[in-house]
Enzyme design. Structure first.
Site, mmCIF file in Angstrom:
data_model
loop_
_atom_site.group_PDB
_atom_site.id
_atom_site.type_symbol
_atom_site.label_atom_id
_atom_site.label_comp_id
_atom_site.label_asym_id
_atom_site.label_seq_id
_atom_site.Cartn_x
_atom_site.Cartn_y
_atom_site.Cartn_z
ATOM 1 N N SER A 126 -4.178 22.671 17.496
ATOM 2 C CA SER A 126 -4.921 24.839 17.025
ATOM 3 C C SER A 126 -3.423 25.132 17.661
ATOM 4 C CB SER A 126 -5.570 25.040 17.664
ATOM 5 O OG SER A 126 -5.490 24.932 19.495
ATOM 6 N N LYS A 164 -3.409 28.596 23.654
ATOM 7 C CA LYS A 164 -3.058 30.179 22.903
ATOM 8 C C LYS A 164 -1.829 30.820 23.572
ATOM 9 C CE LYS A 164 -6.757 28.857 20.164
ATOM 10 N NZ LYS A 164 -6.791 27.238 20.571
#
Length: 207
Positions: A126, A164
């Protein structure tokens, strides 16, 4: 309380097994891996390490061993004290430049920061557009405050941890932005986000 040589071997075996397999070893695997005579001997070592706060285990559960933060911190301190490699200069990744020898030592304590540092192994892609790939090791530090754009490990709704970029959004919400165009950001109420750590460095091993 100090560790015996065998107790340290047990801890290191468990840590390496988890790193290689993604789950903790069984007592049988520990016995085979360390050449121990019986499962009773393994259980004795595990019990002592639990008393010394290096391990946690769940009762009546298979593969329930877990290394505590005490072991992780002591391992980091050992690495900082003893790990240094020569920093000999700079190498061009674009236009070639003349190589000039330097004589410095690169000590990984420069990246480890302090006792609030810890490491994790990345699973998934990701954050691949930020050059953080599946299997990379990341070094983080626990902090009380982060800034928009920081790469963080965030715990969402008390259960799901994710790596993230962190952004504050209107309406008291948080956007956790992946660095992968194929994935959508995670937008959740700020109250549901707990920051576990901020990224310090990425380490990748090429075999």
């Amino acid at each position: 309380m100090a560790l015996t040589k065998r107790q340290k071997q047990v801890l290191d075996f468990i840590a390496n097994f988890v790193d290689d397999n993604g789950y903790c070893p069984s007592y049988e695997e520990i016995a085979r891996g360390l050449g121990l005579a019986s499962l009773a001997t393994v259980n004795e070592h595990i019990s002592v390490l639990e008393t010394k706060s290096y391990l946690k285990r769940g009762f009546n559960q298979s593969r329930s061993l877990e290394l505590t933060q005490k072991y992780v911190q002591e391992q980091l301190r050992t690495d900082r004290a003893g790990t240094g490699i020569p920093l000999l200069g700079r190498i061009a990744a674009g236009t070639p430049v003349e190589a000039a020898e330097q004589r410095e030592m690169l000590n990984f304590a420069d990246f480890a920061g302090n006792s609030n540092s810890f490491a994790l192994k990345v699973r998934g892609n990701s954050m691949i557009e930020d050059h953080i790939c599946d299997g990379d090791l990341i070094l983080l530090e626990r902090v009380g405050q982060v800034n928009d754009g920081d790469i963080v490990v965030a715990l969402v709704a008390g259960s799901d941890a994710t790596l993230k970029r962190f952004y504050r959004e209107p309406g008291d919400t948080i956007r956790l932005q992946p660095a992968n165009a194929a994935l959508k950001p995670i937008v959740v109420p700020a109250r549901d986000v707990q920051i576990q750590g901020r990224l310090l460095a990425v380490l990748r091993k090429y075999k």
